[in-house]
Structures are given as C-alpha cells and as structure tokens.
Design an enzyme around this catalytic site. Structure first.
Site, mmCIF file in Angstrom:
data_model
loop_
_atom_site.group_PDB
_atom_site.id
_atom_site.type_symbol
_atom_site.label_atom_id
_atom_site.label_comp_id
_atom_site.label_asym_id
_atom_site.label_seq_id
_atom_site.Cartn_x
_atom_site.Cartn_y
_atom_site.Cartn_z
ATOM 1 N N THR A 14 -44.594 -31.348 -29.538
ATOM 2 C CA THR A 14 -43.357 -31.246 -28.285
ATOM 3 C C THR A 14 -43.543 -31.474 -26.598
ATOM 4 O OG1 THR A 14 -42.633 -29.651 -29.653
ATOM 5 C CG2 THR A 14 -41.142 -30.064 -27.895
ATOM 6 N N VAL A 15 -44.565 -30.450 -26.305
ATOM 7 C CA VAL A 15 -44.476 -29.843 -24.952
ATOM 8 C C VAL A 15 -45.551 -31.207 -24.377
ATOM 9 C CG1 VAL A 15 -45.214 -28.663 -22.407
ATOM 10 C CG2 VAL A 15 -44.184 -27.673 -24.307
ATOM 11 N N GLU A 131 -45.613 -21.518 -14.702
ATOM 12 C CA GLU A 131 -44.154 -21.943 -15.165
ATOM 13 C C GLU A 131 -43.528 -22.305 -16.028
ATOM 14 O OE1 GLU A 131 -41.568 -21.622 -11.483
ATOM 15 O OE2 GLU A 131 -40.569 -21.649 -12.719
ATOM 16 N N VAL A 134 -42.030 -19.414 -18.640
ATOM 17 C CA VAL A 134 -40.350 -18.387 -18.929
ATOM 18 C C VAL A 134 -39.814 -19.288 -18.633
ATOM 19 C CG1 VAL A 134 -39.880 -16.902 -17.574
ATOM 20 C CG2 VAL A 134 -42.512 -16.646 -17.467
ATOM 21 N N ILE A 138 -36.356 -24.212 -15.884
ATOM 22 C CA ILE A 138 -36.365 -23.186 -15.042
ATOM 23 C C ILE A 138 -37.133 -22.745 -13.914
ATOM 24 C CG2 ILE A 138 -34.634 -20.921 -14.168
ATOM 25 C CD1 ILE A 138 -33.240 -21.064 -17.234
ATOM 26 N N GLY A 189 -32.701 -27.854 -36.230
ATOM 27 C CA GLY A 189 -33.509 -27.604 -35.786
ATOM 28 C C GLY A 189 -33.924 -27.057 -34.063
ATOM 29 N N GLU A 192 -36.522 -22.056 -35.686
ATOM 30 C CA GLU A 192 -37.672 -21.971 -36.628
ATOM 31 C C GLU A 192 -37.052 -22.035 -37.767
ATOM 32 O OE1 GLU A 192 -40.883 -23.449 -35.352
ATOM 33 O OE2 GLU A 192 -39.874 -23.041 -33.319
ATOM 34 N N ASP A 203 -40.088 -13.064 -27.924
ATOM 35 C CA ASP A 203 -40.173 -14.403 -27.584
ATOM 36 C C ASP A 203 -39.103 -14.290 -26.135
ATOM 37 O OD1 ASP A 203 -40.473 -17.105 -26.807
ATOM 38 O OD2 ASP A 203 -38.350 -16.745 -26.851
ATOM 39 N N LYS A 207 -41.379 -12.906 -22.463
ATOM 40 C CA LYS A 207 -41.052 -14.415 -21.171
ATOM 41 C C LYS A 207 -40.634 -12.797 -20.304
ATOM 42 C CE LYS A 207 -39.388 -17.667 -23.663
ATOM 43 N NZ LYS A 207 -38.272 -18.341 -24.370
HETATM 44 N N1 LIG Z 1 -41.694 -26.552 -27.477
HETATM 45 C C1 LIG Z 1 -40.525 -25.933 -26.288
HETATM 46 O O1 LIG Z 1 -39.528 -26.534 -26.211
HETATM 47 C C2 LIG Z 1 -42.014 -25.015 -25.471
HETATM 48 C C3 LIG Z 1 -40.550 -24.840 -24.483
HETATM 49 C C4 LIG Z 1 -41.438 -24.114 -23.558
HETATM 50 C C5 LIG Z 1 -43.139 -22.869 -23.439
HETATM 51 N N2 LIG Z 1 -44.014 -24.022 -25.021
HETATM 52 C C6 LIG Z 1 -45.156 -23.941 -24.913
HETATM 53 O O2 LIG Z 1 -45.456 -24.300 -25.113
HETATM 54 C C7 LIG Z 1 -46.724 -25.049 -25.937
HETATM 55 C C8 LIG Z 1 -46.729 -25.729 -27.274
HETATM 56 O O3 LIG Z 1 -45.459 -25.711 -27.816
HETATM 57 P P1 LIG Z 1 -44.809 -27.154 -28.657
HETATM 58 O O4 LIG Z 1 -43.668 -26.343 -28.394
HETATM 59 O O5 LIG Z 1 -45.213 -28.241 -27.446
HETATM 60 O O6 LIG Z 1 -45.881 -26.957 -29.965
HETATM 61 P P2 LIG Z 1 -46.097 -27.931 -31.117
HETATM 62 O O7 LIG Z 1 -45.374 -28.680 -30.485
HETATM 63 O O8 LIG Z 1 -47.073 -26.784 -32.402
HETATM 64 O O9 LIG Z 1 -47.674 -28.862 -30.329
HETATM 65 C C9 LIG Z 1 -48.644 -28.192 -30.203
HETATM 66 C C10 LIG Z 1 -50.205 -29.034 -29.995
HETATM 67 O O10 LIG Z 1 -51.700 -28.048 -30.414
HETATM 68 C C11 LIG Z 1 -52.114 -28.782 -31.527
HETATM 69 N N3 LIG Z 1 -53.028 -27.695 -31.826
HETATM 70 C C12 LIG Z 1 -53.254 -27.102 -32.871
HETATM 71 N N4 LIG Z 1 -53.927 -26.669 -33.267
HETATM 72 C C13 LIG Z 1 -55.278 -26.972 -32.305
HETATM 73 C C14 LIG Z 1 -56.699 -27.070 -31.900
HETATM 74 N N5 LIG Z 1 -56.983 -26.567 -33.077
HETATM 75 N N6 LIG Z 1 -56.823 -28.412 -31.199
HETATM 76 C C15 LIG Z 1 -56.389 -28.920 -30.543
HETATM 77 N N7 LIG Z 1 -54.549 -28.782 -30.385
HETATM 78 C C16 LIG Z 1 -54.557 -28.069 -31.406
HETATM 79 C C17 LIG Z 1 -51.730 -29.704 -32.348
HETATM 80 O O11 LIG Z 1 -51.519 -30.437 -32.978
HETATM 81 P P3 LIG Z 1 -51.416 -31.624 -33.776
HETATM 82 O O12 LIG Z 1 -49.885 -32.272 -32.800
HETATM 83 O O13 LIG Z 1 -52.726 -32.544 -33.811
HETATM 84 O O14 LIG Z 1 -51.453 -30.483 -35.633
HETATM 85 C C18 LIG Z 1 -49.982 -29.815 -31.861
HETATM 86 O O15 LIG Z 1 -49.656 -30.957 -31.117
HETATM 87 C C19 LIG Z 1 -46.744 -23.043 -26.767
HETATM 88 O O16 LIG Z 1 -47.451 -21.903 -26.536
HETATM 89 C C20 LIG Z 1 -44.872 -22.589 -26.761
HETATM 90 O O17 LIG Z 1 -45.022 -21.348 -26.558
HETATM 91 C C21 LIG Z 1 -43.098 -24.640 -25.618
#
Ligand SMILES: NC(=O)c1ccc[n+]([C@@H]2O[C@H](COP(=O)([O-])OP(=O)(O)OC[C@H]3O[C@@H](n4cnc5c(N)ncnc54)[C@H](OP(=O)(O)O)[C@@H]3O)[C@@H](O)[C@H]2O)c1
Length: 441
Positions: A14-15, A131, A134, A138, A189, A192, A203, A207
């Site tokens: 996602t990010v 940034e 948390v 924001i 969605g 989780e 969570d 933060k």
């Molecule tokens: N989503 C949000 O709104 C949000 C908001 C604030 C902070 N965050 C933080 O941002 C971070 C990412 O979140 P996300 O929502 O983007 O997670 P996500 O959608 O689950 O994406 C995780 C990514 O990490 C990759 N990955 C997993 N294991 C790996 C490995 N061993 N080596 C290399 N890549 C690997 C996955 O690869 P594949 O795609 O190939 O499976 C995927 O692309 C987390 O720390 C989360 O807490 C997220």
C-alpha cells in the site's frame, strides 16, 4: 542543481506503491523545490511478478531487502515492509551501519527498537525519519520536532487508529453493536481479518509511545503504556454518553504529572461539542498542549496509500535538503529515563454503568461503597429496566435488572476501582461494572 538523491525502496505494498506514484506525479516539483532530483535507484519486495498497478521497469530489482539496505548506489533506504522484527529490522540496521539515511513508516519497529536505532543513526551521522509511522498523513512529528521547539509540551493525545474510530462512529450513528460493525468494517477493508491489533489498542499504543518520547524527551516506553481496547463498548454506553453530552473515542494520551509520565490508551468520554468529538470515521487527530503555543489540534488521514506516502515523501525531502535531526528530538544519549506515573493515581471523572438487581437496598449499598472510597457522584440515572433473564420461559425468575448510569466527580483511579470491586463482591450487580474515563479537555 545538486546531484540526485538516490532511493532504495523495500516494500511495494500500500505505502510503497503510493510512494512511487507520489514521486512520479511530483517529480518536477520536488526537483525544483529541493534543488535536486529524487531518483528511485532500486526496489525490493517479496514477489517480483505481482501486478502492483505501478510501472517498475525503470528500477533495478533486488530480491534481498537487507542487501538493498547497504547497496552502494543508494543514499536513502526507505523501509516500507513493516513488522517489529525480521527483515525490516535487519534491513534498517544494515542501512544505518552502512551510513545510509533511513525513512520508515514502521511504528512497530520504532516502538520496540527506536532508541537503539536512533543511537545507531546518530553514531553514523545519518537520518532516521519516521513521519509516516504516527498518524499517517498528519505531519505531527515535524510539528513537534520543529514547529513547537519553543514550547514545553504538557500533554499530547489523539485518535490514532482509524479502524477504532470508524467502528465507534458507526455504532454511535447507527445504534448497532460492536461485533456487527466490526464485521462490516472488515468487509469494507477498514479492519484487518485479525483485528486484535487495532481494536485492542496496540496500534494506538505503538504510535503513542513515539509521540511521548518526542513530546517529553524521554526514552520510548511502549511496555509502560496502559492499554484497553474498544471491544467492551456496548450500544448502551454510546447511548448513555450521547444523553449525557459525550462521545466515546479510543484515545492515546500522554501526560506529564508530578510523579512521572502517564501513558494510556483506552476508550474515553469527550464532550460532544469538542473538536475532537467531531473527528469521525477513519479520520485521525493529534492534540498537543504547548505552554506557549496553547492547544493545537491536527486532523487528517491517519492511513492509506496517499496520505502515508505524503509523509514518507516529506521525510525524503528533509534528507534531500540536508536536514538531519536526532530522531527523537534530542540526541539519544540525552533522552531522559522514562518514569511511569502509576495509573492508580490518575485523577479524573468517571462514567460507570451498572446492571443492578432490582432489590430493596441495592442502590443504597452502591452509594455507600462509593462513599467509603470518598467517590462523590455528580449524577445518577436509572435507565430502561429490562427483564433479568429473557428467554427462560418455563420458570419465571423473580426480580429484574436495572441499568444504572452514574458520573462521578473527580476522583482517583484507585478509589473508583476499589468501589466498583466492592459493589461487584456485594452481589448487587449481575455483571462486571463498565467504567469509562472522562477526559478533561
Ligand atoms: N497502510 C497504511 O495505511 C499505513 C499507514 C501508516 C504506516 N504504515 C506502515 O507502513 C509499512 C508498510 O505498510 P503497508 O500497508 O504498505 O504494507 P503491505 O501493503 O502489506 O506491504 C508490505 C510490503 O512489504 C513486502 N515484503 C514483505 N516481506 C518482505 C521481505 N522479506 N522482503 C522484501 N519485501 C517484503 C511485501 O511484498 P509483496 O508485495 O511482494 O508481498 C509488500 O510489498 C508498515 O510498517 C505499516 O505499519 C502503513
């Protein structure tokens, strides 16, 4: 124009994909503003073949995120994998040791290892920016680290989890029970498949632990946070709150007290007409009380591809400008040890809901248990009596249950807990009393 700043991005979920889109959409503007191009040199994720809806053909692919972290070509390692340990932790540590700046959105990693990683970053003269970790979009860390420098912060608190806020807001607006709204949030969605981490308050606690450290200059103390989730909030509480002029919100609160710092995550009553009560749905907010700035409230999107990518891009921009600050405001060696204020000494008003057996003397006994602990009652209301054991048809059971809602004057947590324990022991109530703190805003 200076030479390009080269990124290695690990994690294209996602990010990560949001970030690629932001860097692509704003490439020219970023280059013009920062005086240098932001260039993605290499990327890494688990599966190379996955369709991510973004073009990756211009970037070098590295299978091993840890190898990418110390890749010779990159200046900044952007960790968007997630998780408090494993590959994310290993890669961030490798990047710092290789003198690469690090940008991460990983609150779990920082809540657990933040101070150690900050020390590593400082020793190697590089940035560790977070940034996005948390409250997503924001800009609260920038606000505390830079804009509020001339303040002593007395309290920082907020709605830091969109899932919980969505559930509580929907329960309030539609009068539906927790389990039903949670199911709907999962289908949409917003929650989780395993929602424990969000609805249990953990969570928010991750933060909050980072905000506390930034606001008070203390070591990150995630394990010292009192955490309660929203699972036990019933429609009866939401309804009573409304009648009494409150909304229920899951708050993360960090407060300076004479005996230390109080960090707590729990459902709280906030006045219905306060700005924080108006923050609804998946929206987040962070309130900061500074001694000179006064009370600030930042409201916005706490999650999602675009808002989170916006925060990551801002961290990258700081590095491009050459701004390298200690990750937790002061150098890690100067962070003060965390002194925990015991929640027993927390002072505040409380909402209490009791399900009382409708027998003579029950209310007097309850009042007397409260008086023993010197808890004075501001208001007490008996609400809609209902049958004690509905559904048991064969043998009618005498007596009924009366829901009673009371609001206390300011008291201590210890006093209210002791009073409620005694009431429960006395057998005057049919279930464990519900107790919700009323947050003084
Ligand atoms: N989503 C949000 O709104 C949000 C908001 C604030 C902070 N965050 C933080 O941002 C971070 C990412 O979140 P996300 O929502 O983007 O997670 P996500 O959608 O689950 O994406 C995780 C990514 O990490 C990759 N990955 C997993 N294991 C790996 C490995 N061993 N080596 C290399 N890549 C690997 C996955 O690869 P594949 O795609 O190939 O499976 C995927 O692309 C987390 O720390 C989360 O807490 C997220």
């Amino acid at each position: 124009m200076s030479k390009p700043l080269k990124l290695g991005i690990a994690g294209l979920g996602t990010v990560g994909t949001g970030l690629l889109q932001a860097l692509d959409a704003h490439a020219d503007r970023l280059a013009a503003t920062l005086g240098r191009e932001i260039r993605v040199a290499a990327v890494s994720a688990r599966s190379r073949d996955k369709d991510r809806g973004v073009r990756l053909d211009g970037f070098r692919w590295v299978d091993d995120a840890v190898a990418l972290a110390s890749d010779r070509e990159i200046d900044v390692f952007v960790e968007l994998i997630g998780g408090e340990g494993g590959v994310a932790a290993e890669a961030v540590e490798a990047a710092l040791r290789a003198r690469k700046h690090v940008v991460t959105a990983n609150k779990a990693l920082l809540a657990r290892h933040g101070v150690r990683l900050a020390r590593l970053a400082e020793e190697h003269g590089v940035a560790l920016n977070f940034e996005a970790a948390v409250a997503g979009g924001i800009p609260v860390i920038k606000t505390i680290r830079e804009a509020l420098l001339g303040n002593e912060i007395r309290r920082v608190y907020g709605i830091l989890n969109g899932t919980c806020n969505y559930i509580l807001t929907t329960m309030q607006k539609e009068g539906r029970p927790f389990a039903e709204v949670l199911k709907e949030a999962q289908a949409r969605g917003y929650a989780e498949a395993d929602p424990t981490f969000d609805i249990g308050g953990f969570d928010t606690a991750h933060k909050l632990s980072l905000l506390t450290s930034l606001a008070f200059g203390t070591e990150v103390a995630f394990d010292d946070i009192h955490v309660e989730g929203i699972e036990h909030i019933a429609p009866a509480d939401i309804e009573a709150a409304d009648d009494l002029g409150y909304r229920i919100k899951l708050l993360g609160v960090a407060l300076r007290t004479p005996s230390g710092i109080e960090q707590r995550v729990h459902p709280a009553m906030v006045p219905k007409h306060s700005a924080i009560a108006e923050v609804s749905g998946v929206t987040n907010c962070v309130a900061i009380d500074g001694d000179f700035a006064g009370d600030l409230l930042l409201v916005g999107s706490g999650a999602g591809a675009k808002p989170t990518a916006s925060a990551v891009a801002s961290d990258i921009g700081d590095i491009a400008r050459g701004l390298v600050l200690p990750p937790f405001l002061v150098p890690s060696g100067q962070l003060m040890p965390y002194v925990r204020a015991m929640l027993d000494r927390h002072q505040g008003a409380y909402y209490v809901r009791l399900t009382v057996y409708d027998r003579p003397g029950a209310m007097a006994a309850i009042a007397s248990r409260m008086a023993e602990q010197e808890v004075s009652i501001e208001s007490i209301v008996q609400r809609r009596p209902r049958s004690a054991l509905p559904g048991i048809g064969a043998r009618p059971v005498p007596g009924s249950l009366t829901p009673v809602v009371l609001i206390t004057h300011e008291t201590t947590e210890e006093a209210i807990r002791k009073a409620l324990a005694a009431i429960e022991r006395d057998g005057k109530v049919s279930e464990t009393p519900q107790m919700i703190r009323i947050e003084k805003l």
